[in-house]
Scaffold this motif. Structure first.
Motif, PDB file in Angstrom:
ATOM      1  N   ILE A 120       0.645  -1.562   0.162  1.00  0.00           N
ATOM      2  CA  ILE A 120       0.054  -0.316   0.002  1.00  0.00           C
ATOM      3  C   ILE A 120       1.076   1.422  -0.217  1.00  0.00           C
ATOM      4  O   ILE A 120       0.889   1.974  -0.649  1.00  0.00           O
ATOM      5  N   HIS A 121       2.006   1.353   0.661  1.00  0.00           N
ATOM      6  CA  HIS A 121       2.458   2.409   0.446  1.00  0.00           C
ATOM      7  C   HIS A 121       3.469   2.498  -0.190  1.00  0.00           C
ATOM      8  O   HIS A 121       3.521   3.386  -1.116  1.00  0.00           O
ATOM      9  N   HIS A 122       3.657   1.683  -0.987  1.00  0.00           N
ATOM     10  CA  HIS A 122       4.680   1.419  -2.221  1.00  0.00           C
ATOM     11  C   HIS A 122       3.646   2.714  -3.773  1.00  0.00           C
ATOM     12  O   HIS A 122       3.867   3.208  -4.590  1.00  0.00           O
ATOM     13  N   LEU A 123       2.021   1.872  -3.484  1.00  0.00           N
ATOM     14  CA  LEU A 123       1.423   1.933  -4.426  1.00  0.00           C
ATOM     15  C   LEU A 123       1.014   3.415  -4.258  1.00  0.00           C
ATOM     16  O   LEU A 123       0.841   4.306  -5.283  1.00  0.00           O
ATOM     17  N   LEU A 124       1.187   3.777  -3.203  1.00  0.00           N
ATOM     18  CA  LEU A 124       0.792   5.659  -2.110  1.00  0.00           C
ATOM     19  C   LEU A 124       2.049   6.514  -3.293  1.00  0.00           C
ATOM     20  O   LEU A 124       2.101   7.211  -3.237  1.00  0.00           O
ATOM     21  N   ASN A 125       3.559   5.469  -3.049  1.00  0.00           N
ATOM     22  CA  ASN A 125       4.429   6.813  -3.448  1.00  0.00           C
ATOM     23  C   ASN A 125       4.420   6.535  -4.915  1.00  0.00           C
ATOM     24  O   ASN A 125       5.309   7.760  -5.339  1.00  0.00           O
ATOM     25  N   GLU A 126       3.460   5.657  -5.460  1.00  0.00           N
ATOM     26  CA  GLU A 126       3.308   5.717  -7.000  1.00  0.00           C
ATOM     27  C   GLU A 126       2.776   7.215  -7.983  1.00  0.00           C
ATOM     28  O   GLU A 126       3.327   7.694  -8.394  1.00  0.00           O
ATOM     29  N   PHE A 127       1.836   7.783  -6.534  1.00  0.00           N
ATOM     30  CA  PHE A 127       1.211   8.868  -7.463  1.00  0.00           C
ATOM     31  C   PHE A 127       2.327   9.968  -6.548  1.00  0.00           C
ATOM     32  O   PHE A 127       1.843  11.056  -6.983  1.00  0.00           O
ATOM     33  N   ARG A 128       3.397  10.291  -6.243  1.00  0.00           N
ATOM     34  CA  ARG A 128       3.991  10.988  -5.568  1.00  0.00           C
ATOM     35  C   ARG A 128       4.370  12.348  -7.245  1.00  0.00           C
ATOM     36  O   ARG A 128       4.113  13.385  -6.706  1.00  0.00           O
ATOM     37  N   PRO A 129       4.743  11.577  -8.388  1.00  0.00           N
ATOM     38  CA  PRO A 129       5.380  12.461  -9.108  1.00  0.00           C
ATOM     39  C   PRO A 129       4.004  12.973  -9.424  1.00  0.00           C
ATOM     40  O   PRO A 129       4.637  13.989 -10.136  1.00  0.00           O
ATOM     41  N   HIS A 130       3.012  12.538  -9.969  1.00  0.00           N
ATOM     42  CA  HIS A 130       1.187  13.132 -10.082  1.00  0.00           C
ATOM     43  C   HIS A 130       1.678  14.593  -9.152  1.00  0.00           C
ATOM     44  O   HIS A 130       1.180  15.294  -9.779  1.00  0.00           O
ATOM     45  N   GLN A 131       1.914  13.891  -8.173  1.00  0.00           N
ATOM     46  CA  GLN A 131       1.512  14.628  -6.653  1.00  0.00           C
ATOM     47  C   GLN A 131       2.468  16.213  -6.675  1.00  0.00           C
ATOM     48  O   GLN A 131       1.676  17.644  -6.988  1.00  0.00           O
ATOM     49  N   ALA A 132       3.506  15.845  -7.043  1.00  0.00           N
ATOM     50  CA  ALA A 132       4.539  17.181  -7.305  1.00  0.00           C
ATOM     51  C   ALA A 132       4.276  18.395  -8.805  1.00  0.00           C
ATOM     52  O   ALA A 132       4.249  19.248  -8.820  1.00  0.00           O
ATOM     53  N   ARG A 133       4.330  17.223  -9.912  1.00  0.00           N
ATOM     54  CA  ARG A 133       3.102  18.090 -10.838  1.00  0.00           C
ATOM     55  C   ARG A 133       2.328  18.812 -10.735  1.00  0.00           C
ATOM     56  O   ARG A 133       1.832  20.013 -11.422  1.00  0.00           O
ATOM     57  N   GLU A 134       1.074  18.408 -10.041  1.00  0.00           N
ATOM     58  CA  GLU A 134       0.426  18.887  -9.591  1.00  0.00           C
ATOM     59  C   GLU A 134       0.621  20.094  -9.005  1.00  0.00           C
ATOM     60  O   GLU A 134      -0.536  21.178  -9.254  1.00  0.00           O
ATOM     61  N   THR A 135       1.106  19.879  -7.890  1.00  0.00           N
ATOM     62  CA  THR A 135       0.845  20.759  -6.901  1.00  0.00           C
ATOM     63  C   THR A 135       1.728  22.040  -7.818  1.00  0.00           C
ATOM     64  O   THR A 135       1.284  23.449  -7.326  1.00  0.00           O
ATOM     65  N   LEU A 136       2.999  21.755  -8.380  1.00  0.00           N
ATOM     66  CA  LEU A 136       3.262  22.715  -8.980  1.00  0.00           C
ATOM     67  C   LEU A 136       2.811  23.433 -10.426  1.00  0.00           C
ATOM     68  O   LEU A 136       2.552  24.877 -10.835  1.00  0.00           O
ATOM     69  N   ARG A 137       1.508  22.573 -10.630  1.00  0.00           N
ATOM     70  CA  ARG A 137       0.786  23.216 -12.045  1.00  0.00           C
ATOM     71  C   ARG A 137      -0.274  24.289 -10.686  1.00  0.00           C
ATOM     72  O   ARG A 137      -0.668  25.394 -11.496  1.00  0.00           O
ATOM     73  N   VAL A 138      -0.305  23.935  -9.552  1.00  0.00           N
ATOM     74  CA  VAL A 138      -1.526  24.911  -8.749  1.00  0.00           C
ATOM     75  C   VAL A 138      -0.827  26.210  -8.579  1.00  0.00           C
ATOM     76  O   VAL A 138      -0.913  27.061  -8.602  1.00  0.00           O
ATOM     77  N   MET A 139       0.281  25.619  -7.724  1.00  0.00           N
ATOM     78  CA  MET A 139       1.652  27.125  -7.637  1.00  0.00           C
ATOM     79  C   MET A 139       1.272  27.951  -9.137  1.00  0.00           C
ATOM     80  O   MET A 139       1.367  29.460  -8.898  1.00  0.00           O
ATOM     81  N   MET A 140       1.686  27.913  -9.970  1.00  0.00           N
ATOM     82  CA  MET A 140       2.225  28.383 -11.397  1.00  0.00           C
ATOM     83  C   MET A 140       0.256  29.137 -11.650  1.00  0.00           C
ATOM     84  O   MET A 140       0.487  30.247 -12.181  1.00  0.00           O
ATOM     85  N   GLU A 141      -0.287  28.002 -11.294  1.00  0.00           N
ATOM     86  CA  GLU A 141      -1.600  28.920 -11.715  1.00  0.00           C
ATOM     87  C   GLU A 141      -1.715  30.589 -10.761  1.00  0.00           C
ATOM     88  O   GLU A 141      -2.199  31.412 -11.014  1.00  0.00           O
ATOM     89  N   LEU A 142      -1.576  29.851  -9.210  1.00  0.00           N
ATOM     90  CA  LEU A 142      -2.221  30.761  -8.064  1.00  0.00           C
ATOM     91  C   LEU A 142      -0.840  32.279  -9.059  1.00  0.00           C
ATOM     92  O   LEU A 142      -1.189  33.328  -8.227  1.00  0.00           O
ATOM     93  N   GLN A 143       0.386  32.141  -8.894  1.00  0.00           N
ATOM     94  CA  GLN A 143       1.315  33.019  -9.555  1.00  0.00           C
ATOM     95  C   GLN A 143       0.370  33.701 -10.189  1.00  0.00           C
ATOM     96  O   GLN A 143       0.388  35.202 -10.345  1.00  0.00           O
ATOM     97  N   LYS A 144      -0.261  33.226 -11.026  1.00  0.00           N
ATOM     98  CA  LYS A 144      -0.142  33.539 -12.661  1.00  0.00           C
ATOM     99  C   LYS A 144      -1.670  34.814 -12.337  1.00  0.00           C
ATOM    100  O   LYS A 144      -1.755  35.960 -12.662  1.00  0.00           O
ATOM    101  N   ARG A 145      -2.789  34.018 -11.266  1.00  0.00           N
ATOM    102  CA  ARG A 145      -3.822  35.007 -10.644  1.00  0.00           C
ATOM    103  C   ARG A 145      -2.982  35.961 -10.216  1.00  0.00           C
ATOM    104  O   ARG A 145      -4.153  36.932 -10.932  1.00  0.00           O
TER     105      ARG A 145
END
Length: 220
Positions: A120-145
């Motif tokens: 379970i821990h391994h499967l959750l860790n495999e979502f970390r790259p996706h989480q990092a991309r989404e976090t970066l996208r949200v930060m960039m959208e916030l800066q743009k706004r």
């Protein structure tokens, strides 16, 4: 005899002493220490040895664990199955502890629970790259706004200043009106030319004061 308890944190302490070396004066005089060199071989973290060439998320086989799900799978579905298996094995462990606490199957159930948690821990860790991309996208959208809102506020202030300047320019009097206000009325000059004897006996200051008063009256 009193003994002091030493608390060890799983995370490193903030490098405050290292940060204090990077003051403005030390940086200006090139006294700040150089950053650490990149690691090209192996390093230790939290008591484990890692290689610099290892992937961010290593496979279960490389870590010495048996894989319980196929190579091609749906993570959401497998997480639900692992969660159900975890619950069933936990209930089996409770049943063994109640009826046969000395049974050797108890250790097997504990190992099965540990393996399920690792998966379970391994499967959750495999979502970390996706989480990092989404976090970066949200930060960039916030800066743009924020930048768009700042630009809009600046444009509003600019339009307001331009309106104030335009109104000030429109309220200024015409150049011809200003020149006409400073001109001496011709009747006064004619009166002065027609009576040279009176002008010689009269006070010149009084005549000049009267001319200035006329100019001020015309400017009102």
């Amino acid at each position: 005899m009193s003994s002091e308890t030493t608390q060890v944190s799983s995370l490193p302490l903030p490098p405050l002493q290292y940060i204090n070396f990077y003051t403005d004066e030390n940086v200006r005089r090139n006294r700040a220490p150089l950053p650490p060199r990149p690691i090209h071989d192996s390093y230790q973290m939290f008591g484990h040895t890692f290689n610099a060439d290892d992937t961010i998320i290593r496979s279960l086989e490389s870590q010495g664990f048996r894989r319980l799900y196929p190579m091609h799978f749906e993570r959401r579905r497998e997480l639900k199955k692992l969660n159900h298996s975890l619950l069933v094995n936990f209930l089996d462990l409770l049943d063994l502890l109640v009826h046969c606490p000395d049974s050797p199957k108890r250790a097997e159930k504990v190992e099965d629970l540990s393996l399920l948690f690792i998966h379970i821990h391994h499967l959750l860790n495999e979502f970390r790259p996706h989480q990092a991309r989404e976090t970066l996208r949200v930060m960039m959208e916030l800066q743009k706004r924020q930048r768009v809102e700042t630009a809009m506020r600046f444009q509003k202030h600019l339009d307001k200043v331009q309106d104030i300047l335009q109104n000030a320019l429109q309220s200024l009097p015409d150049q011809n009106d200003i020149e006409s206000n400073f001109k001496v009325p011709p009747e006064i000059l004619d009166h002065m030319d027609c009576n040279p004897s009176d002008n010689a006996n009269a006070d010149p200051c009084y005549e000049l004061d009267r001319i200035m008063c006329n100019i001020v009256d015309n400017m009102r």
